[in-house]
Motif scaffolding. Structure first.
Motif, short mmCIF file in Angstrom:
data_model
loop_
_atom_site.label_atom_id
_atom_site.label_comp_id
_atom_site.label_asym_id
_atom_site.label_seq_id
_atom_site.Cartn_x
_atom_site.Cartn_y
_atom_site.Cartn_z
N LYS A 30 39.98 11.99 32.15
CA LYS A 30 39.16 10.79 32.12
C LYS A 30 40.01 9.53 32.20
CE LYS A 30 38.40 8.66 28.52
NZ LYS A 30 38.10 7.98 27.24
N LEU A 31 41.09 9.48 31.42
CA LEU A 31 41.95 8.30 31.43
C LEU A 31 42.68 8.14 32.75
CD1 LEU A 31 43.39 8.64 27.82
CD2 LEU A 31 41.64 7.06 28.60
N MET A 32 43.07 9.25 33.36
CA MET A 32 43.69 9.18 34.69
C MET A 32 42.70 8.61 35.70
SD MET A 32 45.60 12.88 34.60
CE MET A 32 45.79 12.94 36.38
N GLY A 33 41.42 9.04 35.62
CA GLY A 33 40.42 8.50 36.54
C GLY A 33 40.16 7.03 36.30
N ASN A 34 40.11 6.62 35.04
CA ASN A 34 39.92 5.20 34.74
C ASN A 34 41.05 4.35 35.31
OD1 ASN A 34 37.63 5.90 33.40
ND2 ASN A 34 38.41 5.52 31.35
N ARG A 35 42.26 4.86 35.17
CA ARG A 35 43.40 4.10 35.70
C ARG A 35 43.36 4.06 37.22
NH1 ARG A 35 49.26 6.00 33.80
NH2 ARG A 35 48.63 4.86 31.92
N ARG A 36 43.00 5.17 37.84
CA ARG A 36 42.98 5.22 39.30
C ARG A 36 41.85 4.36 39.87
NH1 ARG A 36 42.31 9.98 39.41
NH2 ARG A 36 40.09 10.18 39.80
N LEU A 37 40.64 4.51 39.32
CA LEU A 37 39.51 3.74 39.84
C LEU A 37 39.60 2.28 39.45
CD1 LEU A 37 36.67 6.31 39.12
CD2 LEU A 37 37.79 5.85 41.30
N GLY A 38 40.22 1.99 38.30
CA GLY A 38 40.35 0.61 37.88
C GLY A 38 41.30 -0.20 38.75
#
Length: 628
Positions: A339-347
């Motif tokens: 989840k945190l990896m996705g937040n960083r990537r999409l952010g």
């Protein structure tokens, strides 16, 4: 601006540097400034200054500093040591020996025990030599030695009795704590916590009995079962453990247990990255049975905010799952790191313009990412035993992501669109499941700290105003082990503790809006309780109780009565225009908050007059920017 403690530590550091360079006068001045800046730690700086005075050949000043430190703490071992050294330098050998004996009796196994023993041996040899030469000073004469010795021994024995009583009380409290823990040994989710606590007690008992290897191994196993359950020992216990573990590491340098325990003991004084580096260095040295626990702790440390190594946490969780595929903790850390990896990537991606084809792709990416993360969290929930401490957080996060995906996919947010009710029901189903799981947790896992737990009701109320109020009458808590909100009982809306969050949020929101309006002198809501208002004929007066036992009707006679009358009028469907104070039952509501208007002109005028800054829509935007 720095605090007194920070200034004292800066002076202490400067004094130590001056001491190392041989500038003892500067060291004395810096220690004096440290004592003045932070008197709460004066005993430490006083003994440090006493040491410098001894180096300068001024035992009188050293004796004064040592006695001053003992006046602040009569159990301060360094105070006894430097007082004895100062008396020895003054030639008062018998007094010096008695003071050193008192310090050794107070802490026979402490970190300063060897220094005290060396000083006692040195004083004893000097006394024997002085007796042989006949050079004892009058105050150290043999006729007073027995009296001083007996007084010192009485002090020592009184201290020993106090320590024995404190040890007995601590042992009794520890036994009671273990008995309370054993009540939860049949709860699957609490077994790691109970096992880690028992391993901690077993390890400390083994160390006390002299079995260092067994004690170190038990402590290491406890940290790998659940590091949170091991707690933080007292400073004195940590010092003793570090001394024993360093000695054990020197005798058995290849044994991984001592470095592992030392890493966790020193972690509070180090950064999370330091602890992660220590655990990575031990990964190849620990036995195969310890690797899943080590990888689990490594994953939990890497996702902390001060480390933020989400890729490392994900890799550690995947490696641990290769050994134990159904380990619940590893599944949770895998989902959380993803989840945190996705937040960083999409952010890092820039949001396209609203209505453009790129915006639809941008939204779809977030929806797909949420579906993948929720699938990982669902795998964790399926594998987690009952009463697992991380199950509520998983439900709260899933509920929030379902709702946020709906919010970012509907533009503009001016009115509800088909499907909102289904999304809201799914959000509340997951949220209620998290609340039900939280209520079943043992007390040592509470409270649950989860940002999604607090933000989900706020998002839902802003997304669909009034939904929680309408749902509160039929809201039910899911039965044990159920995530769909179904139960075989009837509605429990009459019980405040089981009625969910709907009624609480509705009541709080209504009262907050009314109270804010009553703070303004010309507020339209301040007339809701007046007898001449248009709402007085459609709703009955509301009784208002006072602290003195009297009561009044909600007719504007007191502020509390006006609040109650205003809430009753709002519940009856009668509202006031937030701009012109006109009252009616068909007011239009702001899409971002609970403000109501009689026409579009009043809404536009109020928006430009300041409602734009206070509207809850902007508050929602700040939450979205912060967490997503």
């Amino acid at each position: 601006m720095s605090t007194g403690r920070d200034a004292a530590e800066a002076f202490n550091k400067a004094a130590n540097e001056a001491y190392k360079q041989g500038d003892f006068r500067k060291a004395v001045d810096c220690f004096t400034l440290a004592i003045s800046a932070y008197p709460s730690r004066a005993k430490r700086y006083l003994t440090n200054r006493a040491n410098v005075h001894i180096r300068l050949g001024d035992p009188h000043s050293a004796l004064l500093d040592a006695e001053a430190s003992l006046q602040r703490d009569d159990k301060w071992i360094k105070g006894y040591y430097y007082k004895g050294v100062a008396l020895e330098a003054l030639g008062r050998l018998l007094d010096a020996k008695q003071v050193l004996l008192v310090g050794l009796a107070l802490d026979p196994g402490g970190v300063h025990a060897l220094d005290l023993q060396d000083a006692i041996y040195r004083c004893g040899a000097a006394i024997d030599e002085a007796v042989a030469k006949g050079t004892l000073q009058p105050e150290d004469g043999p006729e007073n030695a027995e009296m001083r010795y007996q007084a010192a021994m009485r002090q020592v024995m009184a201290q020993v009795r106090r320590q024995s009583q404190a040890a007995a009380a601590a042992s009794k409290a520890r036994d009671n704590s273990i008995k309370q823990l054993l009540r939860y040994r049949g709860v699957p989710g609490a077994r790691p916590f109970v096992k880690a606590r028992l391993l901690r007690e077993d390890g400390h008992n083994a160390l006390a009995e002299g079995d260092t290897e067994r004690g170190v191994v038990k402590l290491a196993e406890g940290y790998l079962v659940q590091a949170e359950a091991m707690g933080r020992p007292t400073n004195r216990t940590v010092q003793l453990l570090v001394t024993r573990l360093d000695a054990f590491s020197r005798t058995q340098p290849q044994h991984p247990a001592a470095p592992l325990v030392l890493a966790f003991l020193r972690a509070p004084c180090q950064s999370g990255a330091w602890l992660a580096q220590q655990l990575r260095g031990l990964e190849g040295r620990v036995p195969d049975g310890w690797r899943p626990g080590l990888l689990r702790e490594l994953a939990g440390i890497c996702i902390r905010d001060d480390v933020a190594d989400y890729e490392g946490a994900y890799q550690a969780a995947v490696q641990g799952l290769a050994i134990k595929p159904r380990n619940a903790d590893l599944l949770f850390y895998k989902a959380w790191a993803y989840k945190l990896m996705g937040n960083r990537r999409l952010g890092s991606e820039e949001c396209p313009a609203l209505g453009s084809p790129g915006f639809c792709v941008w939204v779809q990416k977030r929806i797909d990412d949420t579906a993948a993360v929720n699938k990982l969290f669902q795998d964790f929930i399926d594998a987690a035993p009952p009463q697992h401490p991380k199950v509520p957080s998983a439900y709260y996060y899933m509920a929030e992501r379902v709702l946020v995906n709906r919010i970012i996919s509907r533009v503009p947010m001016s009115r509800c669109i088909p499907g909102d009710a289904a999304v809201a029901e799914e959000t509340m189903r997951l949220y209620d499941a998290g609340m039900a799981a939280e209520k079943e947790l043992p007390p040592f896992y509470l409270p649950i700290v989860c940002a999604s737990r607090e933000s989900t009701p706020i998002f839902l109320e802003a997304h669909m105003p009034g939904y929680l109020a309408s749902r509160s009458s039929r809201h039910r808590v899911p039965s044990k082990g159920s995530a769909d909100g179904s139960s075989d009982g009837s509605s429990s809306s009459s019980s405040p503790s089981k009625s969910g969050i709907g009624s609480c949020v509705r009541r709080s929101a209504e009262e907050l809006q009314v109270r804010k309006s009553l703070l303004k002198p010309n507020s339209p809501s301040s007339h809701l309780g007046d007898s001449n208002s248009s709402s007085s004929s459609s709703s009955s007066p509301v009784a208002c109780s006072h602290k003195d036992g009297s009561s009044s009707q909600g007719t504007g006679s007191c502020r509390k009565g006006r609040v109650a009358a205003a809430v009753a009028a709002a519940a009856a469907g009668v509202h006031s225009c937030s701009r012109c104070s006109v009252q009616a039952s068909n007011m239009k509501q702001c899409s971002g908050c609970s403000a109501r208007y009689c026409c579009i002109d009043c809404q536009m005028a109020d928006w430009h007059a300041g409602h734009k800054k206070s509207c809850e829509r902007s508050f929602l935007g700040r939450w979205l920017h912060k967490f997503f």
